[in-house]
Each structure stands twice: as structure tokens, then as C-alpha cells.
Design a protein around this motif. Sequence first.
Motif, PDB file in Angstrom:
ATOM      1  N   ARG A  34      55.584  12.764   9.156  1.00 32.28           N
ATOM      2  CA  ARG A  34      55.732  14.026   9.000  1.00 32.28           C
ATOM      3  C   ARG A  34      54.174  14.762   8.931  1.00 32.28           C
ATOM      4  NH1 ARG A  34      58.625  17.733   5.612  1.00 32.28           N
ATOM      5  NH2 ARG A  34      57.259  19.312   4.918  1.00 32.28           N
ATOM      6  N   ASP A  35      53.459  13.873   8.420  1.00 34.65           N
ATOM      7  CA  ASP A  35      52.003  14.271   8.260  1.00 34.65           C
ATOM      8  C   ASP A  35      51.319  14.063   9.704  1.00 34.65           C
ATOM      9  OD1 ASP A  35      51.967  14.364   5.593  1.00 34.65           O
ATOM     10  OD2 ASP A  35      51.144  12.571   5.287  1.00 34.65           O
ATOM     11  N   ARG A  36      51.681  13.357  10.590  1.00 33.49           N
ATOM     12  CA  ARG A  36      50.885  13.114  11.872  1.00 33.49           C
ATOM     13  C   ARG A  36      51.769  14.205  12.904  1.00 33.49           C
ATOM     14  NH1 ARG A  36      48.154  12.306  15.902  1.00 33.49           N
ATOM     15  NH2 ARG A  36      49.072  11.281  17.840  1.00 33.49           N
ATOM     16  N   VAL A  37      53.132  14.697  12.466  1.00 34.54           N
ATOM     17  CA  VAL A  37      53.369  15.850  13.105  1.00 34.54           C
ATOM     18  C   VAL A  37      52.846  17.275  12.882  1.00 34.54           C
ATOM     19  CG1 VAL A  37      55.465  17.175  13.562  1.00 34.54           C
ATOM     20  CG2 VAL A  37      55.894  14.760  13.590  1.00 34.54           C
ATOM     21  N   ILE A  38      52.592  17.416  11.472  1.00 38.43           N
ATOM     22  CA  ILE A  38      51.980  18.653  11.141  1.00 38.43           C
ATOM     23  C   ILE A  38      50.491  18.603  11.758  1.00 38.43           C
ATOM     24  CG2 ILE A  38      51.123  19.825   9.247  1.00 38.43           C
ATOM     25  CD1 ILE A  38      53.844  19.094   7.982  1.00 38.43           C
ATOM     26  N   SER A  39      49.993  17.556  11.824  1.00 43.12           N
ATOM     27  CA  SER A  39      48.407  17.651  12.367  1.00 43.12           C
ATOM     28  C   SER A  39      48.722  17.966  13.852  1.00 43.12           C
ATOM     29  CB  SER A  39      47.675  16.438  11.957  1.00 43.12           C
ATOM     30  OG  SER A  39      48.228  15.064  12.773  1.00 43.12           O
ATOM     31  N   LEU A  40      49.431  17.317  14.350  1.00 42.46           N
ATOM     32  CA  LEU A  40      49.843  17.605  16.024  1.00 42.46           C
ATOM     33  C   LEU A  40      50.151  19.068  16.270  1.00 42.46           C
ATOM     34  CD1 LEU A  40      51.738  14.597  17.195  1.00 42.46           C
ATOM     35  CD2 LEU A  40      49.515  15.527  18.261  1.00 42.46           C
ATOM     36  N   LEU A  41      50.935  19.741  15.274  1.00 41.59           N
ATOM     37  CA  LEU A  41      51.201  21.049  15.549  1.00 41.59           C
ATOM     38  C   LEU A  41      49.976  21.892  15.245  1.00 41.59           C
ATOM     39  CD1 LEU A  41      54.668  21.378  13.659  1.00 41.59           C
ATOM     40  CD2 LEU A  41      54.033  21.517  16.216  1.00 41.59           C
ATOM     41  N   ASN A  42      49.272  21.485  14.339  1.00 41.10           N
ATOM     42  CA  ASN A  42      48.058  22.270  13.938  1.00 41.10           C
ATOM     43  C   ASN A  42      46.966  22.099  15.289  1.00 41.10           C
ATOM     44  OD1 ASN A  42      48.953  23.218  11.493  1.00 41.10           O
ATOM     45  ND2 ASN A  42      47.817  21.508  10.335  1.00 41.10           N
ATOM     46  N   ALA A  43      46.957  21.095  15.773  1.00 39.76           N
ATOM     47  CA  ALA A  43      45.949  20.667  16.827  1.00 39.76           C
ATOM     48  C   ALA A  43      46.442  21.779  17.964  1.00 39.76           C
ATOM     49  CB  ALA A  43      46.240  19.389  17.302  1.00 39.76           C
ATOM     50  N   VAL A  44      47.789  21.874  18.220  1.00 40.64           N
ATOM     51  CA  VAL A  44      48.139  22.768  19.276  1.00 40.64           C
ATOM     52  C   VAL A  44      48.236  24.563  18.791  1.00 40.64           C
ATOM     53  CG1 VAL A  44      49.077  21.225  20.921  1.00 40.64           C
ATOM     54  CG2 VAL A  44      50.539  22.597  19.000  1.00 40.64           C
TER      55      VAL A  44
ATOM     56  N   GLU B 222      54.656  29.375  22.768  1.00 41.45           N
ATOM     57  CA  GLU B 222      54.744  28.418  21.719  1.00 41.45           C
ATOM     58  C   GLU B 222      55.533  27.230  21.993  1.00 41.45           C
ATOM     59  OE1 GLU B 222      54.912  31.661  18.019  1.00 41.45           O
ATOM     60  OE2 GLU B 222      56.722  31.138  18.871  1.00 41.45           O
ATOM     61  N   LYS B 223      56.593  27.448  22.933  1.00 37.78           N
ATOM     62  CA  LYS B 223      57.193  26.209  23.021  1.00 37.78           C
ATOM     63  C   LYS B 223      56.513  25.294  23.977  1.00 37.78           C
ATOM     64  CE  LYS B 223      61.825  28.329  23.504  1.00 37.78           C
ATOM     65  NZ  LYS B 223      62.485  29.211  24.555  1.00 37.78           N
ATOM     66  N   GLN B 224      55.852  25.677  24.826  1.00 35.08           N
ATOM     67  CA  GLN B 224      54.769  24.989  25.860  1.00 35.08           C
ATOM     68  C   GLN B 224      53.805  24.190  24.565  1.00 35.08           C
ATOM     69  OE1 GLN B 224      55.733  23.798  28.388  1.00 35.08           O
ATOM     70  NE2 GLN B 224      54.571  24.625  30.204  1.00 35.08           N
ATOM     71  N   ARG B 225      53.410  24.765  23.774  1.00 36.42           N
ATOM     72  CA  ARG B 225      52.363  24.288  22.722  1.00 36.42           C
ATOM     73  C   ARG B 225      53.218  23.126  22.198  1.00 36.42           C
ATOM     74  NH1 ARG B 225      47.919  27.453  21.048  1.00 36.42           N
ATOM     75  NH2 ARG B 225      47.987  29.406  22.321  1.00 36.42           N
ATOM     76  N   VAL B 226      54.338  23.473  21.863  1.00 38.11           N
ATOM     77  CA  VAL B 226      55.234  22.064  21.223  1.00 38.11           C
ATOM     78  C   VAL B 226      55.185  20.989  22.416  1.00 38.11           C
ATOM     79  CG1 VAL B 226      57.322  21.365  20.488  1.00 38.11           C
ATOM     80  CG2 VAL B 226      56.457  23.586  19.761  1.00 38.11           C
ATOM     81  N   ALA B 227      55.572  21.222  23.462  1.00 38.14           N
ATOM     82  CA  ALA B 227      55.690  20.457  24.618  1.00 38.14           C
ATOM     83  C   ALA B 227      54.271  19.571  24.720  1.00 38.14           C
ATOM     84  CB  ALA B 227      55.991  21.069  25.917  1.00 38.14           C
ATOM     85  N   ILE B 228      53.045  20.294  24.515  1.00 39.27           N
ATOM     86  CA  ILE B 228      51.831  19.450  24.813  1.00 39.27           C
ATOM     87  C   ILE B 228      51.597  18.784  23.330  1.00 39.27           C
ATOM     88  CG2 ILE B 228      49.384  20.045  24.614  1.00 39.27           C
ATOM     89  CD1 ILE B 228      49.995  22.562  26.204  1.00 39.27           C
ATOM     90  N   ALA B 229      52.090  19.191  22.421  1.00 39.96           N
ATOM     91  CA  ALA B 229      52.069  18.328  21.173  1.00 39.96           C
ATOM     92  C   ALA B 229      52.836  17.161  21.150  1.00 39.96           C
ATOM     93  CB  ALA B 229      52.555  19.160  19.909  1.00 39.96           C
ATOM     94  N   ARG B 230      54.130  17.237  21.902  1.00 37.09           N
ATOM     95  CA  ARG B 230      54.901  15.976  22.081  1.00 37.09           C
ATOM     96  C   ARG B 230      54.207  14.874  23.100  1.00 37.09           C
ATOM     97  NH1 ARG B 230      60.477  17.061  24.771  1.00 37.09           N
ATOM     98  NH2 ARG B 230      59.080  17.747  26.587  1.00 37.09           N
ATOM     99  N   ALA B 231      53.426  15.524  24.144  1.00 37.89           N
ATOM    100  CA  ALA B 231      52.684  14.688  25.097  1.00 37.89           C
ATOM    101  C   ALA B 231      51.750  13.887  24.360  1.00 37.89           C
ATOM    102  CB  ALA B 231      52.277  15.378  26.011  1.00 37.89           C
ATOM    103  N   PHE B 232      50.916  14.721  23.524  1.00 36.35           N
ATOM    104  CA  PHE B 232      50.049  14.070  22.725  1.00 36.35           C
ATOM    105  C   PHE B 232      50.454  12.887  21.555  1.00 36.35           C
ATOM    106  CE2 PHE B 232      46.949  16.789  24.912  1.00 36.35           C
ATOM    107  CZ  PHE B 232      45.844  16.194  24.897  1.00 36.35           C
ATOM    108  N   ALA B 233      51.762  13.322  21.075  1.00 35.11           N
ATOM    109  CA  ALA B 233      52.261  12.323  20.124  1.00 35.11           C
ATOM    110  C   ALA B 233      51.981  10.758  20.176  1.00 35.11           C
ATOM    111  CB  ALA B 233      53.641  12.800  19.859  1.00 35.11           C
ATOM    112  N   SER B 234      52.085  10.505  21.369  1.00 34.58           N
ATOM    113  CA  SER B 234      52.020   8.858  21.500  1.00 34.58           C
ATOM    114  C   SER B 234      50.722   8.588  21.952  1.00 34.58           C
ATOM    115  CB  SER B 234      53.080   8.560  22.672  1.00 34.58           C
ATOM    116  OG  SER B 234      52.723   9.175  23.940  1.00 34.58           O
ATOM    117  N   VAL B 235      49.622   9.361  21.776  1.00 40.01           N
ATOM    118  CA  VAL B 235      48.314   8.942  21.899  1.00 40.01           C
ATOM    119  C   VAL B 235      48.222   8.379  23.355  1.00 40.01           C
ATOM    120  CG1 VAL B 235      46.373   8.235  21.003  1.00 40.01           C
ATOM    121  CG2 VAL B 235      48.185   8.154  19.575  1.00 40.01           C
ATOM    122  N   PRO B 236      48.530   9.290  24.611  1.00 35.51           N
ATOM    123  CA  PRO B 236      48.627   8.832  25.881  1.00 35.51           C
ATOM    124  C   PRO B 236      47.031   8.754  26.369  1.00 35.51           C
ATOM    125  CG  PRO B 236      49.146  11.054  25.886  1.00 35.51           C
ATOM    126  CD  PRO B 236      48.906  10.746  24.398  1.00 35.51           C
TER     127      PRO B 236
END
Lengths: 300, 686
Positions: free
Chosen positions: B481-491, B509-523
Motif C-alpha cells: 500500500r505504501d509503495r502504491v501511494i508513493s508511486l501515485l505521488n511520483a506520477v 490521469e489514466k495514462q499517469r496510472v499506466a506509467i505508475a504501473r510500468a514503474f511499479a516493478s522497478v524496470p
Amino acid sequence: MNGSSDEKSANEDIQVLQDQPKKLTIYWKRLKRQPFAVGGGIIFLFFLLMAIIGPLIVPYNYQAQDIANRLKPPSLAHFYGTDQYGRDVFSRIIVGSRGIFLLGGSGTLLAVIIGATLGLLSGYYGGLSDEVLMRLFDVLLSIPPILLALVLLVTIGPSKPGLILVVALLYLPIEARVMRSMVLSLKMKEFVEAAKIRGEKKLYIWFREILPNTLGSMLVEGSMRFSYAIFLVASLGFLGLGVQPPSPDWGLQINEARGWFSIAPWLLIFPAGTISLLIIAANLMTDGLRHVFYPIGGEI
Amino acid sequence: MVKKGSVPVLEVEKLTVSYETERGVYQAVRDISFSVKSHESFGLVGESGSGKSTVALAIVRYLASNGKVTGGNVRFHGTDVYSLPISKLRSFWGSKIGMVYQNPQAALNPTITIGKQLAEMGKTHLGMSDREARQKACEILEMVAMPDPESVIDRYPYQLSGGMLQRCVIAMALITKPELLIMDEPTTGLDVTTQAVILDLIADLQKKFDSAILYITHNLAVVANICDRIGVMYAGNLMEQGTTQQVVAGSKHPYTFKLLECVPRFEHGRKKQLLSVIPGSIPRLDEIPRGCVFAPRCILAERTCSIERPPLIEIGQNHYTSCRLWKRVHELKAVKPEAIADRALEDIPFLKVTGVKKYYPARVKGEGIFGKRKRKYIKSVDGVTLWVNKGRTLGIVGESGSGKTTLARVISGLAGATSGDIELDGEKLGKTIPERKQTQLRKIQMVFQNPETSLNPYHTIAETVGRPITLMGKSNKREIRDRVISLLNAVKLSSHYYSRLPGELSGGEKQRVAIARAFASVPGLIILDEPLSSLDVSVQGSLLNLLIELQLQSATSYIFISHDLAVVQHISDWVVVMYLGHIVEWGDAVKVLKPPFHPYTEALLSAIPVIDSKGVRTRIRLEGSVPSALDIPSGCRFNTRCPRKPGEICRVEEPPWQEGKDDHWIRCHIPMDKLDKLQQPAMDKT
């Protein structure tokens, strides 16, 4: 992140829940604008309730014969009159609804589950197996349903499990096709590709990514198929291939009442009317569901 | 001939349109006034949700059943359109008002030949006989510069390319010589090169026909190039109106001013920098501000701005603005975006693609059942070698059909390569996803073009962004949860979004979420396939900034695919230009877009409409569309459309790679220095 900010965000979430119109609220709003659908739904639910608790509250045992009171017209003692053995028609109709729901319902449910699974796999994988399966379904669909049901029931002999299987087999191709066509477009969607790229297992893709997007349509499709199934079960009962006497099956009742129509028309009118009422109610409800999930004007 | 712009053909006065929806009645357009005079082209510009298309529909009285004109009126040659009976209106539509829509495929009936559809117009509106109408159809096709009109006339829509179809639709609108021609995003669905040809055509037709043109688009540059006057719309209100010169060069409204700044431009000799953006987002219909609609996003806004809605005031000859602080608009110029310090990175290749090919087997028409099957292949990607350095961006440019998306799918494993090697971080990758290890999959992520279908509508934002983290083996709910929120804040999304569903978000906003999802796995690598193309200009700018910032923080490599050269140049360190499955040019982002360049790159560059084009630019127009990848031209693949073709050698021999100064490669028969000489004078004028 520390505890307090966690708490803050949790509070914000509640805030969001409060000021965002939730899907259910929107559905409810739409439903309220469909008086016929609500009416149909209420009648349908009433029958469902009767199917469950009916046998416990009926005034007479559906099998109890009373030769002294045979062929009595409707009265306060017997709401729908009595039949040739003096059995109470009202009680028989109420108890008979259980059979209709059980046979039609489990048949449809089976059709939806197997059909949706086959449709999902077939649509997802495509290729030769998909082709073969679909042509097989074409063959099944090309035979008139009542004829196919007759042939099958004559072969395996009329029985409750037999009836359920026949209903399932008859409606399975349609469910599979509906599911397949949805999967064909859903599997190309970017969110499915994103799931593949991050290495999701197939089961996750099927059940968590694709399936939720098909539920609304499958619910509408399934309830429509169910109203067809009610009719099919009643028709088969009428033809004597459904449940056997002395069962209070509605179709069977109509069949038995044929000979007595000139002197005791209520024997025919009440079961036939009940079938019509239930089917109309189910259709209205299905139509309403469609408008609730897929409004004609779009969602704004 | 009447003098230009003397008689008003169309007058729109204080037009207000409301839509009745499930959630209430909303005004989509408020108090819009403008007029279009004969021989004039008026451009109506606005982002999505600005109400520009509603205005177009209201003019022809063609609003959806839940839309209603609740104020003002529309006059066509002095007669109120809304006072006419429907029967009279029908003679208006088609004969006096012509319309051209965005999607030519949908505007033409696929089962009727082009000629018949054109003739129909002549027969119904001009009372022509069959023969006359056919003759007229031929003439009009010739006028819209259709190659070989005699043969096109008997063809069906599916046999023509998008650009040709749009020409037919324009011809159809012009056949009755309408007094008003309404064009709603006529070039938006087309490739840049085709768009350029159609825009030339429209500019040319303006001279030949007397029609007044109302041109509706989101693209300021297009309007600036072909319109005499411009009206800028925002959230249902008209913000500024004036001649093209007045609005583009001397904008007196903060919205127009900032919008012009948002557009990435070509800069020779570039340092990585952020774009100037408009903070906030376009208000939704149900939350239109009470005062000036732009006030919440305006830097200049004062208290009065958010209390009272400003009227449109005339500040110069025919120059109107709805900003009460228009005298201060020039102050915005002082707010310069900061250049960002580039991180020093060692140039280590992170992704290496060597000789990758992707062929799709094709069924060829006309084979007998027993005839010997000749296998044919669609060669989408035909031998591509490239690499992406750690923390850097590789831009891939090309028209549709150039194979850039297929290449992205091959790298991500969605489509298995036919041959060739892909190496990531020194490890060789399997061709398809099942052949790759989970740890390898984690390192390549993708952001797709269409934000509407990128997110599963039934998963909350938390599930969408949290899932890749779960897949990495994290199971502590609180940690996720913390990581998701920090990713959301990052975008730049607040934690409000945590439990929302995608349906409640805007496209950006959807595209921002898609970017957050892409960054979530530390690619290590994110492939961005046209991530900004379906977004509005002001949203594009802020997302570009976001991507640049995120890259600087995380040293993630990007492959950025786009047809928009300016955007690609802005974000990329290296650029690759693709044509028909081949790379035709590659090099440093600044050098590729400077002469000498490949004739194809030159044509692409010349096709892009530029807002402030000073002086004459070279006009290089490519005819037709990219050839089918089934029948690739022999020799140089570009020879069928190349405007600089030196001769027979191009058709026979595949061109060699030529090396230019500082890592700049071109695949062409014309020697580099000769190309430089050919192209240099043209570029100097810009």
C-alpha cells in the motif's frame, strides 16, 4: 511512510467513497426508471420464494386426493379449483414451481458455466480447436431445439437429471458463442497485454482480467436463457417427456387438463396463465437488466 | 467576385447548449459568439471537452437527442436556423452547408461505389440526371487532386487509402458548391505526410471555391497554417478571437498564451529541459468554475476572476479576449521553464537488438485449391539492429505501417521474433514471454497508446498499480500500500485515487496510472508506444515533463515510439527513423533532425505543421501511403515515394549505410555531403 500519513490516506479513501457516485448507486438509479423491469423482477422473485418455501405454506398437500370434491370450480376453499382427483390446483401450481426453477435453473446454470468456460478457452486460444468447436455448435444450433430435446429424452429416458442435461446442452452453444465473441475483443485489449508482459499466469488473466468484464453480459444472457428454459421444461412436461405423474409439473398439469377443458377450464387456464406470467416477468426483468448494465444512451 | 470577408455567412450569437444526462443538466457550450464571412476560413480550436464539436453540431441543428440549444441563436445568411421547419432544413444540409468529419471510413457507405455516392449529391441537391451527375462527380474528384479520377469513381471505399477517402469526402461536400463548409478534425486520423497533403488541398480549394470554411480542430499549428481567423475555446467558453496573426503572435489570453508554449518545438542544439505547462486539468462538465473558467489554472488570476465570469471584450480591431487582465498577459513570458541538469551516465548498452525480423505469414488471393502454394510474408520488421543505453531514451519515428509498433511488441515478447537476438543487461532474452524468466519480464514494461483500454475497468487503481509489486514476491499488505501511494505521488496523483476505478479518471490521469504501473516493478526499460498521441496538448506537456523527471530519478531507459517528430526530439537522446520495417536513419536526437538527413526524414519534417513558421519552408509532399509490407519495393524501399531519387540505382540496389559526423548514419544512395548541400539552403530559411 509513517503511521499518521497512512491513517490520513485511509481517511481520504473514505472521503472518496462518500463523494464519488458508486457503480451500485448508478445501477439503482437506472433501475428506478424501469417500472416494468422492477414489476417483472418482483413477480419473478415471488415465484422464486414460492419455489423455496411454497411446499411449507400451501393449504393442501399437492398429492392429497379428495374424490368428493373433484372438479370443483375456484372458490375460497380452493382458490384455483380442484382437478379430476379432487387435488387442490393452487397448491399443485405453487409446489410445481420448485420443479420449474430446479430443472430450468440448474440446466441454465450448467449451460452458462460450461458454455462460458468453453467460449473463454476457445476465444482465447483460437486456432483449429476453436474452429472445430464452433462448427460443432453450429450443428447443434441448426437442429430445432424441441426436436433435439425430444430425440435426446426418448433415447436416455425422461428423468430429472436427463432434463437438466438436455437444457444445458441446448443452451450451451449460445452461451459459449456470446462468451467467445467478448473474449475475442478483450484478449486484444492493452490491459491484458500489460498483464502478459508482467508475466501473469493464464489463470489470472482469464479469471481476474477477462472474466470480470464479461459478467454483466453473461448475467443478462443467462437470465434470458433461463426464461427460455422455463418454457422448454414446461413444453417437455406437456409432451410427457418431462417429470412423470403424479408430479405437479406445470406442463404435465396442462397436458392432463386437456381432456377436461369443456367442463373444468380452470384446470388449464391457471397453470397456463402462471407459465405465461413467469415468462413475461422474467423477460421484463432481463430487459431491465440490460438497460441497467448497458444503457442505450451510454453512460454520459 | 465579392471582396474577401465582407458578408457574414454564418453568425453564431450567444449560443448556449445543454446536455441532459443521468447526473443532471450540463451546459457544454456557454455564450459563444462568432461569425464566418464569405471567402474566409475561421478556425475553432480547443482541447477535448471544450465544446467545439457541440458548436459544429448545433450549427447544423444536429445535436444528440439529449442536447438542446438553451440560449442564443445561429443565423445562416440572416435566417435563424432554429426557426426553420425540418423540411426546409433538409435543403440546407448538403446543398448550402457541407460537412467533413474526422473519420472518412465512417462517412462513406462501404457498399456503394465512390462515384454513385458522389452522384447522389448532384441528383438530390442539384436535380441532375444520372449522366450529368457522374460527369460532375468526375470533375469534382479532379478538383480535389485525386489521381486518376476515372478509375476511382468505380471503386469501393475499402479499395482506397485514408487520405484518398478523405479527399472523396471533401469532394462530396464541395459538389454542391456550399456557402459554408464545416470541417471537424478532418486530418486527425491521418498520417503526418497525408495530413500535409490534405491541408495543402484545403488551402488550395479556398482559392478555387467561394465557400466560407469553419475549421474545427485541437491542433493549433494546423489552424495557424490555414485559417484567416481563430477562435480559441476552453471548457465551453470562447476565450479569445482574432486574426491568426493576432492570436498566435500577440495572444492576449493566458490560456492561449500557455497553450502555445506547451507545444514542443524543434530546437537546434538542445539541452534537456522541461516544457512550460498549464497546471491543473480541464474542468469536468459538472464542475465548471463559477467565475472565469480558466481561473483555477491561471497564474495571473485575481480574486475577482473566480467570482464573476468575464465578458468577451474587444481589445483591438476584431481582436476579442475574455480575460480582464489581458494587459498583463505578456508577463507570462518571464516565467521560463528551468533547464534540468542532466545526470552524467556511462554509456552502457542496456538493450541490444540485433538483426531482428518479424514476418507474418499471409494468405495470398487468387491461389487455386490444388495450385502450388506460394508462401508470402508480411515483413513488418525486416532486419533491425539498435541499442538503448542505460538511463537514456531512444526515439523511434515513422508513419503507420513502418513497423515501429511491431518492433515494440517483439522486444516486449508479445510477438515472438522470426529471427534475430534480443539482449537485455547482458542476458540473452527468449523470443516470447513464456520463454523469459520472471526476473527478466520484470525489467521490460510497456505503456500503451490508448489510456481507455490500458487499465482494466474492473480493477481499482490500487489493484492495478499494486499487482506488479505482488508479483515481485512482496506480500506485506501495508508495504504494498505504501509503495502504491508513493508511486501515485511520483506520477503526481494524490492518494485520493487509491480506491477509485478507471472509469472515474480522465484520459491523462489514466495514462499517469499506466506509467505508475510500468514503474511499479522497478524496470530497467519502459517501452512507450505513442503514449501521448490520444491526449490533449496541455496534458501531453505535463506528461512529457513527468517522464523526463522520472527518468532522471530512476535511470530507467525508454524506447519512445511516436509519429510526432517534435515530441520525439524533445524527450530522446537517440532517434531512429523507420520506414517499411527498415531503419533508414539513426543518430543523436539533435543531429538526425538537422541536415543532412535521409529524404524520408526530410519529408516527415516538412510535413509537420509548425505554429510560428517564419518565412518559407521547403514543401516536400509524399504521394500515397506506405506500400504494403507484403510487396516491398526492390532496391531502396523508399524509392517509390522518394522526392530526391537520383535514378535507376535506387530501384535496383539496396542503399548502403553512410556514416556522417558524430554517430549519424543514413541509408541512402545519395552521398552525405550532397544531401547536405541539397537540404541546407531550405533549412536556412526556417
